[in-house]
Design a protein around this motif. Structure first.
Motif, PDB file in Angstrom:
ATOM      1  N   LEU A 137      -3.613  -6.346  -5.796  1.00 52.82           N
ATOM      2  CA  LEU A 137      -3.727  -6.018  -4.727  1.00 52.82           C
ATOM      3  C   LEU A 137      -4.189  -6.478  -3.280  1.00 52.82           C
ATOM      4  N   PRO A 138      -4.748  -7.624  -2.446  1.00 53.85           N
ATOM      5  CA  PRO A 138      -4.920  -7.627  -1.774  1.00 53.85           C
ATOM      6  C   PRO A 138      -4.616  -6.011  -0.899  1.00 53.85           C
ATOM      7  N   TYR A 139      -5.359  -6.448   0.442  1.00 52.65           N
ATOM      8  CA  TYR A 139      -5.432  -5.116   1.986  1.00 52.65           C
ATOM      9  C   TYR A 139      -3.530  -5.098   2.568  1.00 52.65           C
ATOM     10  N   MET A 140      -3.007  -6.230   2.577  1.00 52.44           N
ATOM     11  CA  MET A 140      -1.855  -5.945   3.057  1.00 52.44           C
ATOM     12  C   MET A 140      -1.243  -6.347   2.019  1.00 52.44           C
ATOM     13  N   ASP A 141      -0.745  -6.583   0.766  1.00 52.13           N
ATOM     14  CA  ASP A 141       0.136  -6.179  -0.286  1.00 52.13           C
ATOM     15  C   ASP A 141       0.029  -4.738  -0.328  1.00 52.13           C
ATOM     16  N   PHE A 142      -0.970  -4.798  -1.068  1.00 50.09           N
ATOM     17  CA  PHE A 142      -0.869  -2.841  -1.581  1.00 50.09           C
ATOM     18  C   PHE A 142      -0.156  -1.756  -0.469  1.00 50.09           C
ATOM     19  N   LYS A 143      -0.743  -2.319   0.931  1.00 49.81           N
ATOM     20  CA  LYS A 143       0.049  -1.558   1.764  1.00 49.81           C
ATOM     21  C   LYS A 143       1.815  -1.419   2.249  1.00 49.81           C
ATOM     22  N   ILE A 144       2.088  -3.411   2.189  1.00 48.09           N
ATOM     23  CA  ILE A 144       2.950  -2.843   1.814  1.00 48.09           C
ATOM     24  C   ILE A 144       4.095  -2.231   0.973  1.00 48.09           C
ATOM     25  N   GLN A 145       3.881  -3.168  -0.285  1.00 47.43           N
ATOM     26  CA  GLN A 145       3.724  -2.075  -1.297  1.00 47.43           C
ATOM     27  C   GLN A 145       3.408  -0.267  -1.616  1.00 47.43           C
ATOM     28  N   LEU A 146       2.791   0.172  -0.999  1.00 51.82           N
ATOM     29  CA  LEU A 146       2.674   1.599  -0.078  1.00 51.82           C
ATOM     30  C   LEU A 146       3.896   2.584   0.379  1.00 51.82           C
ATOM     31  N   TYR A 147       4.089   1.634   1.453  1.00 53.37           N
ATOM     32  CA  TYR A 147       4.731   2.233   2.382  1.00 53.37           C
ATOM     33  C   TYR A 147       6.548   1.671   1.734  1.00 53.37           C
ATOM     34  N   LYS A 148       6.342   0.376   1.211  1.00 53.44           N
ATOM     35  CA  LYS A 148       7.916  -0.184   1.080  1.00 53.44           C
ATOM     36  C   LYS A 148       8.221   1.371  -0.588  1.00 53.44           C
ATOM     37  N   GLU A 149       7.505   2.337  -0.909  1.00 53.63           N
ATOM     38  CA  GLU A 149       7.362   3.525  -1.852  1.00 53.63           C
ATOM     39  C   GLU A 149       7.696   4.294  -0.829  1.00 53.63           C
ATOM     40  N   ARG A 150       7.927   4.369   0.530  1.00 56.72           N
ATOM     41  CA  ARG A 150       7.678   6.017   1.334  1.00 56.72           C
ATOM     42  C   ARG A 150       8.599   5.692   1.930  1.00 56.72           C
ATOM     43  N   HIS A 151       9.675   4.774   2.274  1.00 57.37           N
ATOM     44  CA  HIS A 151      10.681   4.246   2.843  1.00 57.37           C
ATOM     45  C   HIS A 151      12.210   3.712   1.792  1.00 57.37           C
ATOM     46  N   ASP A 152      13.753   3.695   1.747  1.00 56.18           N
ATOM     47  CA  ASP A 152      14.539   3.787   1.030  1.00 56.18           C
ATOM     48  C   ASP A 152      14.792   2.136   2.394  1.00 56.18           C
ATOM     49  N   LEU A 153      14.283   0.826   1.609  1.00 57.89           N
ATOM     50  CA  LEU A 153      15.537  -0.024   2.665  1.00 57.89           C
ATOM     51  C   LEU A 153      15.980  -0.436   2.126  1.00 57.89           C
ATOM     52  N   ASN A 154      17.422   0.009   1.687  1.00 51.09           N
ATOM     53  CA  ASN A 154      18.565  -0.049   1.172  1.00 51.09           C
ATOM     54  C   ASN A 154      19.510   0.630   2.457  1.00 51.09           C
ATOM     55  N   ILE A 155      18.474   1.632   3.205  1.00 47.81           N
ATOM     56  CA  ILE A 155      19.502   1.962   4.382  1.00 47.81           C
ATOM     57  C   ILE A 155      18.472   1.650   5.932  1.00 47.81           C
ATOM     58  N   SER A 156      18.615   1.074   6.746  1.00 46.64           N
ATOM     59  CA  SER A 156      18.470   1.066   8.365  1.00 46.64           C
ATOM     60  C   SER A 156      17.674   1.918   8.644  1.00 46.64           C
ATOM     61  N   GLU A 157      17.938   3.422   8.607  1.00 46.65           N
ATOM     62  CA  GLU A 157      16.109   4.080   8.827  1.00 46.65           C
ATOM     63  C   GLU A 157      14.915   4.361   8.195  1.00 46.65           C
ATOM     64  N   GLY A 158      15.578   3.504   6.846  1.00 50.22           N
ATOM     65  CA  GLY A 158      14.403   3.406   6.486  1.00 50.22           C
ATOM     66  C   GLY A 158      13.398   2.089   6.771  1.00 50.22           C
TER      67      GLY A 158
END
Length: 606
Positions: A361-382
């Motif tokens: 993964l390039p820098y930005m793709d890794f960051k996206i994956q990392l932050y997705k693991e931290r936050h639940d994208l199924n809810i607004s707050e996440g």
């Protein structure tokens, strides 16, 4: 790298550069009594609180707490390192450093040659032990390591004996003080003697890019309550932040090829065993800027392949930031179904490893994956929290095309419009701005420049606390010295105090390892620890004690000043009482005595 300035030369440079003359080149100073006053260059202020003492040859700001001598002023104001500052100040007063260094360099060269020889003989001793010890050799063979790999990396074994290496080196004619300076032996607490640092461990010699043994790493064979890995402490010829395990192999076989950066000795060795000659490992610490500069000398593209656990992901994230700072666009190899490269390549083989590497993964793709693991994208707050974090990364992308591609991707991931994300990006504040003026003329020429909002600069005492914790993390010997002079309770910043408490307690029970220590902290302290551990300060071995004393003194002075303020407030409270009992009078006298004693202590520290 170690500095070649001895105490005598540093003192001469400092003494010949009058602090008032130097600082007045950058700050407009006005004489007030025996001192000089001006507007502090380290924080925004309207009323002058920056004082310079020609008698003491020091400066101090009563507003932000910054202080020091002429050397520290130039370092802080011009954002220069220690060596460049000394060179600048020496040139200013016509001191010929090169001539003065000649004798010093010869002595240093002879000293270093002796230390390298001690390490070389130690490596031979460990190697012979491995060849003659069935248990250790059997362990190595079980890990799939053959004789050719043993020879390539000089693997060895430290006997369980408490003084086997010490006796061997003494027999070779070396002195205890020199052996001890390399961290090969440890002084007993009662100071009755010394014992070997490495015992009953597989030994990994750490060899620099010039082929010299600079230190050692040791791995336990059987679980015995000891730390899994033990590394040499920093020494006159070894600084973890300037070295990489396997750099000698990388230089020999893989110049100009892709570099794979891993965490552990066995990761490097297992990749080598399968024919990959271009992997190196940081030495039990977070990746440093100097290690990245070393990689850039020999490698092409950089791939990060750290452990797959949570600590490994955090370490990868930190390493990416350091690499980016050094203009290296690294990619991340994401391992699945294995905890580290050692396990992965032994389990799945070389072809599967290369396949995984091709999907790095390039820098930005890794960051996206990392932050997705931290936050639940199924809810607004996440989704909101995810976007707030990821836009800080988008801000770093210079290419409009690249930024737009990732805006598309993030919009699809979160189901939030690109326009909304762009708006969030637009209002992201600019941080970490530093105004670097080389001289007074440049400062005048830049009066009309529009400056971004400057974040609050750290007071001097918090910087001292942070640097103290960093140095303690780096070297247990420093902890042993510091703990006798300052306790966790002496730290003023609450987060640093809590980390100091856990750190002191941790060191009393086992050797410090960043990854394992991180696990004993509360989540809200991990970020603070990472910030501390990513601090970069380079100190000459000869100056280490002076620098430590300065940090400790700064913290002690601030604590005394805080206590003094609190006591004065208490005096006011008693003084304002309409009627005072005998007890109140006694308290008043007691507080006055305490204030007198505090003033005496402050004078001692100044």
């Amino acid at each position: 790298m170690p500095y070649n300035f001895d105490d005598e030369m540093i003192d001469e440079i400092r003494e010949k550069n009058d602090i008032v003359d130097v600082i007045s080149e950058y700050v407009d100073l006005t004489r007030t009594g025996s001192n000089y006053k001006g507007i502090c260059p380290f924080h925004n202020e309207k009323t002058p609180s920056f004082m310079v003492s020609p008698n003491k040859q020091i400066f101090h700001c009563f507003g932000c707490g910054e202080g020091g001598n002429v050397i520290t002023f130039i370092m802080k104001h011009l954002n220069m390192d220690f060596v460049d500052t000394l060179n600048l100040l020496a040139s200013r007063v016509n001191i010929d450093i090169e001539t003065k260094k000649t004798k010093r360099n010869k002595e240093l060269e002879d000293r270093n040659k002796l230390l390298f020889n001690i390490n070389k003989d130690s490596a031979k001793y460990f190697y012979e032990n491995l060849q003659n010890n069935k248990k250790a050799l059997s362990y190595i063979r079980e890990r799939g390591i053959d004789e050719s790999v043993i020879k390539s990396y000089g693997l060895g074994y430290a006997l369980p004996d408490w003084s086997g290496l010490l006796e061997y080196l003494l027999h070779k004619g070396y002195k205890i003080k020199d052996i001890h300076s390399l961290g090969l032996i440890i002084q007993r607490k009662d100071k009755s003697g010394y014992f070997d640092r490495f015992r009953d461990r597989i030994i990994f010699p750490i060899i620099n890019n010039r082929g010299s043994v600079v230190g050692f790493g040791g791995r336990i064979i059987e679980k015995n309550g000891q730390p899994k890995y033990l590394n040499s402490s920093d020494s006159p010829i070894f600084n973890k932040g300037y070295n990489l395990y396997g750099i000698n192999i990388l230089k020999k076989y893989a110049r100009g090829k892709d570099v794979i950066l891993v965490e552990g000795y066995m990761d490097v060795i297992s990749l080598y065993k399968y024919g990959i000659r271009s992997s190196v490992a940081s030495l039990g610490t977070s990746l440093t800027e100097n290690q990245v500069k070393l990689i850039k000398r020999y490698g092409k593209d950089v791939y990060l392949c750290y452990d797959s656990d949570e600590a490994g992901k955090k370490a990868t994230n930190r390493a990416l930031e350091i690499l980016k700072k050094e203009d290296v666009e690294a990619k991340v190899i994401v391992l699945k179904d294995a905890k580290d490269p050692d396990e992965f390549i032994n389990k799945f083989g070389l072809e599967r490893f290369y396949e995984t590497m091709s999907n790095a993964l390039p820098y930005m793709d890794f960051k996206i994956q990392l932050y997705k693991e931290r936050h639940d994208l199924n809810i607004s707050e996440g989704r909101i929290d995810f976007i707030k974090e990821i836009v800080t990364e988008l801000k770093k992308i210079k290419s409009p095309v690249e930024r737009d591609v990732y805006l598309d991707k993030i919009s699809k991931e979160t189901k939030v419009s690109k326009d909304s994300i762009k708006e969030e990006l637009k209002y992201l504040p600019i941080r970490n701005y530093k105004d670097k003026y080389i001289n007074k003329n440049n400062r005048d020429n830049n009066k009309d420049r529009i400056k971004p909002v400057i974040n609050r600069l750290e007071p001097g005492y918090t910087i001292a606390e942070k640097n103290l914790l960093y140095l303690i993390c780096k070297d247990k010997n420093i902890y042993e010295s510091v703990k006798t002079q300052i306790s966790p309770e002496d730290f003023i910043t609450e987060e640093y105090k809590k980390i100091a408490e856990r750190l002191y307690e941790y060191y009393e029970n086992e050797e410090f390892l960043f990854k394992t220590f991180e696990k004993v902290l509360n989540d809200n302290l991990i970020g603070t620890l990472e910030n501390i551990y990513n601090t970069q300060i380079n100190i000459d071995a000869s100056q280490k004690n002076k620098v430590l004393e300065d940090f400790i003194k700064t913290v002690k002075i601030k604590k005394l000043e805080n206590k003094k303020v609190a006591l004065k407030e208490r005096l006011k409270e008693i003084d304002l009482m309409d009627s005072k009992s005998e007890g109140d009078v006694e308290k008043f006298k007691s507080i006055c005595l305490q204030l007198i004693n505090i003033d005496k202590e402050l004078k001692l520290h100044q």
